[in-house]
Enzyme design. Structure first.
Site, PDB file in Angstrom:
ATOM      1  N   HIS A  72      27.796 -21.784 -17.911  1.00  0.00           N
ATOM      2  CA  HIS A  72      28.076 -22.534 -16.682  1.00  0.00           C
ATOM      3  C   HIS A  72      29.517 -22.276 -16.225  1.00  0.00           C
ATOM      4  O   HIS A  72      30.375 -23.169 -16.349  1.00  0.00           O
ATOM      5  CB  HIS A  72      27.855 -24.036 -16.935  1.00  0.00           C
ATOM      6  CG  HIS A  72      26.479 -24.403 -17.408  1.00  0.00           C
ATOM      7  ND1 HIS A  72      26.169 -25.633 -17.949  1.00  0.00           N
ATOM      8  CD2 HIS A  72      25.310 -23.713 -17.391  1.00  0.00           C
ATOM      9  CE1 HIS A  72      24.872 -25.691 -18.260  1.00  0.00           C
ATOM     10  NE2 HIS A  72      24.329 -24.520 -17.939  1.00  0.00           N
ATOM     11  N   HIS A  93      23.560 -17.006 -21.080  1.00  0.00           N
ATOM     12  CA  HIS A  93      23.589 -17.994 -19.998  1.00  0.00           C
ATOM     13  C   HIS A  93      24.703 -18.992 -20.265  1.00  0.00           C
ATOM     14  O   HIS A  93      24.850 -19.487 -21.382  1.00  0.00           O
ATOM     15  CB  HIS A  93      22.250 -18.732 -19.927  1.00  0.00           C
ATOM     16  CG  HIS A  93      22.285 -19.956 -19.067  1.00  0.00           C
ATOM     17  ND1 HIS A  93      22.573 -19.911 -17.720  1.00  0.00           N
ATOM     18  CD2 HIS A  93      22.101 -21.280 -19.356  1.00  0.00           C
ATOM     19  CE1 HIS A  93      22.552 -21.139 -17.219  1.00  0.00           C
ATOM     20  NE2 HIS A  93      22.275 -21.986 -18.193  1.00  0.00           N
ATOM     21  N   GLU A 126      38.806  -4.148 -10.349  1.00  0.00           N
ATOM     22  CA  GLU A 126      37.876  -3.529 -11.289  1.00  0.00           C
ATOM     23  C   GLU A 126      36.499  -4.181 -11.331  1.00  0.00           C
ATOM     24  O   GLU A 126      35.620  -3.755 -12.078  1.00  0.00           O
ATOM     25  CB  GLU A 126      38.506  -3.456 -12.682  1.00  0.00           C
ATOM     26  CG  GLU A 126      39.615  -2.422 -12.665  1.00  0.00           C
ATOM     27  CD  GLU A 126      40.434  -2.329 -13.940  1.00  0.00           C
ATOM     28  OE1 GLU A 126      40.051  -2.949 -14.937  1.00  0.00           O
ATOM     29  OE2 GLU A 126      41.451  -1.635 -13.901  1.00  0.00           O
ATOM     30  N   GLU A 171      15.641 -22.488 -22.289  1.00  0.00           N
ATOM     31  CA  GLU A 171      15.632 -21.352 -21.350  1.00  0.00           C
ATOM     32  C   GLU A 171      15.048 -20.087 -21.997  1.00  0.00           C
ATOM     33  O   GLU A 171      15.229 -18.984 -21.474  1.00  0.00           O
ATOM     34  CB  GLU A 171      17.048 -21.049 -20.833  1.00  0.00           C
ATOM     35  CG  GLU A 171      17.792 -22.222 -20.214  1.00  0.00           C
ATOM     36  CD  GLU A 171      17.173 -22.748 -18.929  1.00  0.00           C
ATOM     37  OE1 GLU A 171      16.115 -22.240 -18.506  1.00  0.00           O
ATOM     38  OE2 GLU A 171      17.753 -23.685 -18.358  1.00  0.00           O
ATOM     39  N   HIS A 220      24.293 -24.308 -10.913  1.00  0.00           N
ATOM     40  CA  HIS A 220      23.956 -24.415 -12.341  1.00  0.00           C
ATOM     41  C   HIS A 220      24.757 -23.425 -13.202  1.00  0.00           C
ATOM     42  O   HIS A 220      25.499 -23.839 -14.086  1.00  0.00           O
ATOM     43  CB  HIS A 220      22.441 -24.202 -12.512  1.00  0.00           C
ATOM     44  CG  HIS A 220      21.985 -24.314 -13.930  1.00  0.00           C
ATOM     45  ND1 HIS A 220      20.760 -24.803 -14.294  1.00  0.00           N
ATOM     46  CD2 HIS A 220      22.587 -23.960 -15.107  1.00  0.00           C
ATOM     47  CE1 HIS A 220      20.641 -24.796 -15.617  1.00  0.00           C
ATOM     48  NE2 HIS A 220      21.731 -24.283 -16.123  1.00  0.00           N
TER      49      HIS A 220
END
Ligand code: 13P
Ligand code: ZN
Length: 273
Positions: free
Chosen positions: A141, A139, A169, A116, A210
């Site tokens: 999941h 990144h 919040e 990625e 994803h």
């Protein structure tokens, strides 16, 4: 002169990947992190001055030419990063023309940056335009957020409002809400382009079915953003588990008041006032 593996930057990456793994957000090789370091932070270490390998990027990164990124390796498990940082992490330097990168530390068994990397670097470039202090793309999941991408319309306003209303919040931490792209094949330049376009407006972007791409100035802040978004998604799941009937909620007016109290401006048009 000390070794880069003993730097606070490597320790921070070891800790944050372990933490994220322990939350079940990084099964197998799921998830990746990139962390921009300044030349003056990196170059005092003795073992970062030799180019070990160079690779073409396949897109133009001239906006970040010469920048250093500490990044997780493709196919590597967050579960392992803590105990084997010199294998599963690498330090790369973007070339002067922005078309390639050099590995200058880490990936000692022949590893390469995450698949990625296009989405990471394109997101860095876009966020740097919004905030020159931008340093981190994270990144992972997150389970409950991914679940919402099956049961909820993939609409930024709709999803942002749910997440804001699940926890008082939320709106203070991500007043711009959450961006969403269509489902796309991961690892491609195309998903990088779409993600980075959203990063112009949002600090966090949902990849349906994803995971999440989050950005920020420090590892703490960026990881904290993921925590708050996933916490709200978790409460939404629990509300569903308790029957799903909402008897009382935080109103749009109350959300506006919290945001104002903390000096934040909610995304235009996302609240009904
Ligand atoms: P990498 O192992 O290449 O980092 O890929 C993991 C992932 O989560 C892909 O989206
Ligand atoms: Zn992923």
């Amino acid at each position: 002169m000390t070794k880069f593996v003993d730097s606070p930057y490597v320790l921070n990456m070891r800790e944050v990947t372990r933490e994220s793994y322990n939350r079940y957000w990084d099964e197998r090789n799921g998830g990746n992190v990139s962390y921009r370091l300044l030349a003056e932070e990196v170059e005092s270490y003795e073992d970062v001055h030799e180019v070990k390998a160079s690779f073409e990027l396949g897109f133009d990164a001239s906006a970040i030419a010469g920048y250093y990124y500490l990044v997780t390796g493709t196919g590597r498990y967050f579960r392992n990063v803590y105990s084997r940082p010199t294998l599963d992490l690498g330090l790369v330097k973007i070339s002067a023309d922005g078309q390639s990168y050099d590995i200058v530390w880490g990936f000692e068994d022949g590893g390469k940056p995450t698949s990625e990397f296009p989405s990471h670097l394109m997101s860095h470039i876009e966020r740097l335009k919004v905030n020159p202090e931008q340093r981190v793309v994270f990144h992972c999941h997150p389970t409950n957020l991914i679940a919402m991408s099956f049961t909820q319309p993939l609409d930024e306003r709709h999803l942002s409002r749910i997440l804001w209303k699940m926890q008082a919040e939320s709106i203070v931490v991500f007043p711009q809400g959450i961006g969403v792209i269509p489902y796309m094949t991961p690892g491609t330049n195309d998903i990088g382009v779409k993600t980075s376009e959203k990063m112009a407006e949002f600090q966090a972007v949902l990849w349906p079915h994803h995971g999440l791409f989050a950005s920020g100035v420090t590892l703490d802040e960026t990881y904290g953003l993921v925590e708050v978004i996933e916490k709200a998604a978790m409460i939404f799941s629990q509300v569903g588990a308790q029957g799903g009937k909402i008897l009382q909620e935080i109103t749009d007016q109350e959300l506006q008041e919290i945001a104002e109290f903390f000096g934040m401006t909610p995304h235009a048009g996302f609240l009904d006032l």
